[in-house]
Design a protein around this motif. Structure first.
Motif, PDB file in Angstrom:
ATOM      1  N   ARG A 206       0.907  -1.166   0.049  1.00 59.65           N
ATOM      2  CA  ARG A 206      -0.070   0.000  -0.022  1.00 59.65           C
ATOM      3  C   ARG A 206       0.813   1.356  -0.020  1.00 59.65           C
ATOM      4  NH1 ARG A 206      -5.315  -1.825   1.246  1.00 59.65           N
ATOM      5  NH2 ARG A 206      -6.026   0.327   1.049  1.00 59.65           N
ATOM      6  N   ARG A 207       0.497   2.285  -0.812  1.00 59.26           N
ATOM      7  CA  ARG A 207       1.133   3.230  -0.808  1.00 59.26           C
ATOM      8  C   ARG A 207       0.446   4.522  -0.079  1.00 59.26           C
ATOM      9  NH1 ARG A 207       1.002   5.958  -5.541  1.00 59.26           N
ATOM     10  NH2 ARG A 207      -0.971   4.635  -6.029  1.00 59.26           N
ATOM     11  N   GLY A 208       1.520   5.195   1.031  1.00 54.55           N
ATOM     12  CA  GLY A 208       0.879   6.090   1.794  1.00 54.55           C
ATOM     13  C   GLY A 208       0.201   7.437   1.113  1.00 54.55           C
ATOM     14  N   SER A 209       0.789   7.720  -0.177  1.00 58.65           N
ATOM     15  CA  SER A 209       0.492   8.633  -0.856  1.00 58.65           C
ATOM     16  C   SER A 209      -0.512   8.751  -1.938  1.00 58.65           C
ATOM     17  CB  SER A 209       1.800   9.309  -1.670  1.00 58.65           C
ATOM     18  OG  SER A 209       2.370   8.129  -2.620  1.00 58.65           O
ATOM     19  N   ALA A 210      -1.178   7.433  -1.937  1.00 59.17           N
ATOM     20  CA  ALA A 210      -2.293   7.069  -2.772  1.00 59.17           C
ATOM     21  C   ALA A 210      -3.567   7.963  -2.507  1.00 59.17           C
ATOM     22  CB  ALA A 210      -2.663   5.853  -2.821  1.00 59.17           C
ATOM     23  N   ARG A 211      -4.453   8.387  -3.420  1.00 57.97           N
ATOM     24  CA  ARG A 211      -5.478   9.219  -3.098  1.00 57.97           C
ATOM     25  C   ARG A 211      -6.476   8.620  -1.847  1.00 57.97           C
ATOM     26  NH1 ARG A 211      -6.876  12.477  -1.283  1.00 57.97           N
ATOM     27  NH2 ARG A 211      -8.678  13.983  -1.573  1.00 57.97           N
ATOM     28  N   GLY A 212      -6.689   7.463  -2.041  1.00 55.65           N
ATOM     29  CA  GLY A 212      -7.522   6.896  -1.137  1.00 55.65           C
ATOM     30  C   GLY A 212      -7.025   6.602   0.315  1.00 55.65           C
ATOM     31  N   GLU A 213      -5.687   6.561   0.386  1.00 56.43           N
ATOM     32  CA  GLU A 213      -5.093   6.396   1.706  1.00 56.43           C
ATOM     33  C   GLU A 213      -4.942   7.960   2.242  1.00 56.43           C
ATOM     34  OE1 GLU A 213      -3.555   3.870   3.261  1.00 56.43           O
ATOM     35  OE2 GLU A 213      -4.040   2.484   1.985  1.00 56.43           O
ATOM     36  N   ARG A 214      -4.792   8.871   1.649  1.00 55.82           N
ATOM     37  CA  ARG A 214      -4.972  10.379   2.098  1.00 55.82           C
ATOM     38  C   ARG A 214      -5.877  10.722   2.435  1.00 55.82           C
ATOM     39  NH1 ARG A 214      -2.721  13.651  -2.733  1.00 55.82           N
ATOM     40  NH2 ARG A 214      -3.254  11.774  -3.968  1.00 55.82           N
TER      41      ARG A 214
ATOM     42  N   GLU B 100      -7.139  11.572   6.125  1.00 52.69           N
ATOM     43  CA  GLU B 100      -7.514  12.893   6.520  1.00 52.69           C
ATOM     44  C   GLU B 100      -9.002  12.672   7.556  1.00 52.69           C
ATOM     45  OE1 GLU B 100      -7.656  16.756   6.878  1.00 52.69           O
ATOM     46  OE2 GLU B 100      -5.813  15.791   5.934  1.00 52.69           O
ATOM     47  N   ARG B 101      -9.722  11.679   7.120  1.00 50.83           N
ATOM     48  CA  ARG B 101     -11.099  11.525   7.593  1.00 50.83           C
ATOM     49  C   ARG B 101     -10.974  10.932   9.011  1.00 50.83           C
ATOM     50  NH1 ARG B 101     -15.805   8.847   4.355  1.00 50.83           N
ATOM     51  NH2 ARG B 101     -16.902   9.433   6.173  1.00 50.83           N
ATOM     52  N   LYS B 102      -9.913  10.076   9.377  1.00 53.61           N
ATOM     53  CA  LYS B 102      -9.710   9.409  10.662  1.00 53.61           C
ATOM     54  C   LYS B 102      -9.115  10.422  11.616  1.00 53.61           C
ATOM     55  CE  LYS B 102      -8.711   5.476  11.750  1.00 53.61           C
ATOM     56  NZ  LYS B 102      -8.263   4.004  11.762  1.00 53.61           N
ATOM     57  N   LYS B 103      -8.340  11.513  11.305  1.00 61.61           N
ATOM     58  CA  LYS B 103      -7.669  12.346  12.211  1.00 61.61           C
ATOM     59  C   LYS B 103      -8.558  13.321  12.931  1.00 61.61           C
ATOM     60  CE  LYS B 103      -5.934  16.347   9.875  1.00 61.61           C
ATOM     61  NZ  LYS B 103      -4.525  16.858   9.030  1.00 61.61           N
ATOM     62  N   GLY B 104      -8.179  13.634  14.161  1.00 64.75           N
ATOM     63  CA  GLY B 104      -8.892  14.461  14.941  1.00 64.75           C
ATOM     64  C   GLY B 104      -9.821  13.862  15.929  1.00 64.75           C
ATOM     65  N   TYR B 105     -10.751  14.511  16.431  1.00 62.46           N
ATOM     66  CA  TYR B 105     -11.591  14.112  17.287  1.00 62.46           C
ATOM     67  C   TYR B 105     -12.778  12.979  16.676  1.00 62.46           C
ATOM     68  CZ  TYR B 105     -15.095  14.016  21.157  1.00 62.46           C
ATOM     69  OH  TYR B 105     -16.018  13.693  22.030  1.00 62.46           O
ATOM     70  N   GLY B 106     -13.154  12.066  17.471  1.00 65.46           N
ATOM     71  CA  GLY B 106     -14.134  11.111  16.786  1.00 65.46           C
ATOM     72  C   GLY B 106     -13.453  10.315  15.474  1.00 65.46           C
ATOM     73  N   GLY B 107     -12.357   9.867  15.536  1.00 65.55           N
ATOM     74  CA  GLY B 107     -11.682   9.820  14.364  1.00 65.55           C
ATOM     75  C   GLY B 107     -11.971   8.389  13.510  1.00 65.55           C
ATOM     76  N   GLN B 108     -12.680   7.513  14.032  1.00 64.75           N
ATOM     77  CA  GLN B 108     -12.964   6.133  13.310  1.00 64.75           C
ATOM     78  C   GLN B 108     -13.885   6.468  12.456  1.00 64.75           C
ATOM     79  OE1 GLN B 108     -11.253   3.300  13.362  1.00 64.75           O
ATOM     80  NE2 GLN B 108     -12.497   2.459  11.860  1.00 64.75           N
ATOM     81  N   LYS B 109     -13.653   6.321  11.255  1.00 65.46           N
ATOM     82  CA  LYS B 109     -14.961   6.582   9.932  1.00 65.46           C
ATOM     83  C   LYS B 109     -15.892   5.626   9.802  1.00 65.46           C
ATOM     84  CE  LYS B 109     -13.182   5.754   5.474  1.00 65.46           C
ATOM     85  NZ  LYS B 109     -12.310   6.326   4.275  1.00 65.46           N
TER      86      LYS B 109
END
Ligand SMILES: [Zn+2]
Length: 93
Positions: free
Chosen positions: A30-38, A42-51
């Motif tokens: 898996r590439r960390g720079s792939a669109r889906g990974e980014r 982004e959606r997982k970070k911050g408060y209430g992270g699990q998407k």
């Protein structure tokens, strides 16, 4: 389950029966720079992270394995339908 390393089957490219080597499909790195990974990060970070809810009790106890047959004459690869097995072993037969 024991899977033979080599089987003889019809090759649609050579149009005859040829020996086919069997290997098991493995997902690529898996590439960390792939669109889906980014987007996921982004959606997982911050408060209430699990998407999405994490699977607490998976329904299946097995994983699917996909055998890849490679023709020894023309090197063409054929993917077989995935089969559910707990453990596989490639054996010389
Ligand atoms: Zn072939």
């Amino acid at each position: 389950m024991n899977i033979p390393k080599v089987i003889r089957k019809y090759c649609s490219k050579c149009k005859t029966h040829e020996d086919h080597k069997i290997s098991i499909y493995k997902a690529g790195k898996r590439r960390g720079s792939a669109r889906g990974e980014r987007r996921h990060a982004e959606r997982k970070k911050g408060y209430g992270g699990q998407k999405f809810p994490k699977l607490a009790k998976p329904a299946k106890v097995t994983k699917k394995v996909t055998p890849i047959l490679t023709c020894t004459a023309c090197k063409k690869k054929f993917n077989k339908p995935g089969i559910r097995i707990k453990k596989f072993e490639l054996v010389a037969a």
